[in-house]
Design an enzyme around this catalytic site. Structure first.
Site, PDB file in Angstrom:
ATOM      1  N   THR A   1       0.789  -1.140   0.117  1.00 26.13           N
ATOM      2  CA  THR A   1       0.052   0.113   0.035  1.00 26.13           C
ATOM      3  C   THR A   1       0.696   1.120  -0.033  1.00 26.13           C
ATOM      4  O   THR A   1       0.572   2.320  -0.330  1.00 26.13           O
ATOM      5  CB  THR A   1      -0.823   0.098   1.275  1.00 26.13           C
ATOM      6  OG1 THR A   1      -0.120  -0.115   2.465  1.00 26.13           O
ATOM      7  CG2 THR A   1      -2.055  -0.999   1.121  1.00 26.13           C
TER       8      THR A   1
ATOM      9  N   ASP B   1       5.677 -12.869   3.716  1.00 27.72           N
ATOM     10  CA  ASP B   1       5.261 -11.488   3.946  1.00 27.72           C
ATOM     11  C   ASP B   1       6.320 -10.401   4.232  1.00 27.72           C
ATOM     12  O   ASP B   1       6.501  -9.510   4.728  1.00 27.72           O
ATOM     13  CB  ASP B   1       4.217 -11.557   5.115  1.00 27.72           C
ATOM     14  CG  ASP B   1       3.710  -9.934   5.333  1.00 27.72           C
ATOM     15  OD1 ASP B   1       3.457  -9.550   4.153  1.00 27.72           O
ATOM     16  OD2 ASP B   1       3.700  -9.551   6.441  1.00 27.72           O
TER      17      ASP B   1
END
Ligand SMILES: O=C(O)c1cc(C(=O)O)oc(=O)c1
Length: 311
Positions: free
Chosen positions: A84, A264
């Protein structure tokens, strides 16, 4: 070790934890052809600036550093998910895909005004999905009619939709998610509250969502984010994040053909510790307990979704 206080012209968010340098070599040997199906690149900010509307400024985490980690841990491939902090500017992602020699696929973020030509370029680079984010601390909410427009544009390409949300928001979003006609991949098991009972109503709603919608897959990733009691994947810990295990194991066993796993890396926004990625790989056999389940989770499933053409 830290990776500098500034990244290009950017100053890292206060309290930012940098990714862990010098991860251990996993004890668990990944099956041949394994895919790290959830990881990110950040910048480098000097080359690929962070988006003006971002909610955090990370340390840099380049494609070369990601590929070095891939090789060190024993993965064959990556699925790189647009972070993001880059908004809908997919240049860092595309650059990483182009330099991966076909060993990475991508999940992009696009706006409703994206053109077919831009989508074709992303596809050519290796993008196979778009990410819709509903986590309030990361993005401003995009109205569902915009998202529906995006779905209509990407479905002819055979792409899927990755959704990121928190468990408490599933009731409100359930019907919208169920209406998405493409494959759907849920990030991090829909972020269950692992202090609750894995057999309780909150996680049961997530399991029901997967049962009722056979186009829905999930990543059984991010125990380091979800865990409350640990122990942390540090200092050689071979049984890390035990409080998350019953949740992930449940999903792997009920939906063995619709689960994915990823590191991740570089672990955006962790607040209390940064895991040793080698020990995170050692977490996998706690949740996929047989060679058959491991093969599906790490090799067969991600390849079916991201490299359906084979090779
Ligand atoms: O929980 C998070 O902070 C987080 C953030 C991002 C991102 O910024 O894209 O991605 C993730 O997978 C997780």
């Amino acid at each position: 070790m830290t990776h500098g206080d500034t990244t290009g012209d950017f100053e890292k968010s206060e309290g930012w934890l940098d990714w862990y340098d010098g991860p251990s070599t996993p004890t668990f040997r990944l099956p041949e052809g394994s895919v790290d199906a959830h990881c990110h690149v950040f910048g480098p900010g000097g080359q690929f600036p962070y988006a003006p509307q971002r909610k955090y400024t990370p340390c840099d985490a380049s494609a070369d550093q990601l590929f070095a980690l891939r090789d060190h841990l024993g993965f064959d491939r990556n699925v790189i998910v647009q972070a993001t902090c880059h908004g809908s500017d997919n240049r860092a992602l595309v650059d990483a895909l182009q330099r991966s020699a076909g060993r990475a696929r991508g999940v992009a973020t696009v706006r409703r005004d994206v053109t077919d030509e831009q989508l074709a370029e992303l596809h050519e680079a290796g993008v196979r999905g778009v990410r819709f984010n509903f986590v309030k601390r990361l993005v401003d909410r995009v109205p569902t009619d915009s998202l529906e427009e995006i779905v209509a544009k990407i479905s002819p390409l055979g792409w899927h939709v990755v959704i990121y949300f928190e468990a408490e928001d599933l009731p409100e979003l359930y019907d919208f998610f169920s209406s998405i006609p493409t494959d759907v991949v849920v990030d991090h098991m829909g972020r269950p509250d692992v202090t609750k009972d894995p057999d309780g109503p909150e996680f049961e709603l997530f399991l029901r969502f997967m049962r009722e919608n056979t186009n829905v897959w999930t990543k059984v990733s991010c125990p380091e984010r979800l865990s409350v009691t640990g122990p942390r994947a540090l200092d050689g810990e071979q049984h890390a994040y035990r409080d998350v295990v019953p949740f992930a194991r449940r999903v792997v066993e009920e939906f063995p053909d619709r689960v994915l796993w990823g590191t991740d890396w570089p672990h955006p926004n962790l607040k209390d510790h940064m895991p040793d990625d080698g020990l995170l790989v050692d977490y996998i056999p706690q949740i996929a307990t047989t060679p058959e389940l491991q093969q599906k989770l790490l090799v067969d499933n991600p390849r079916r979704l991201y490299w359906p053409e084979g090779a």
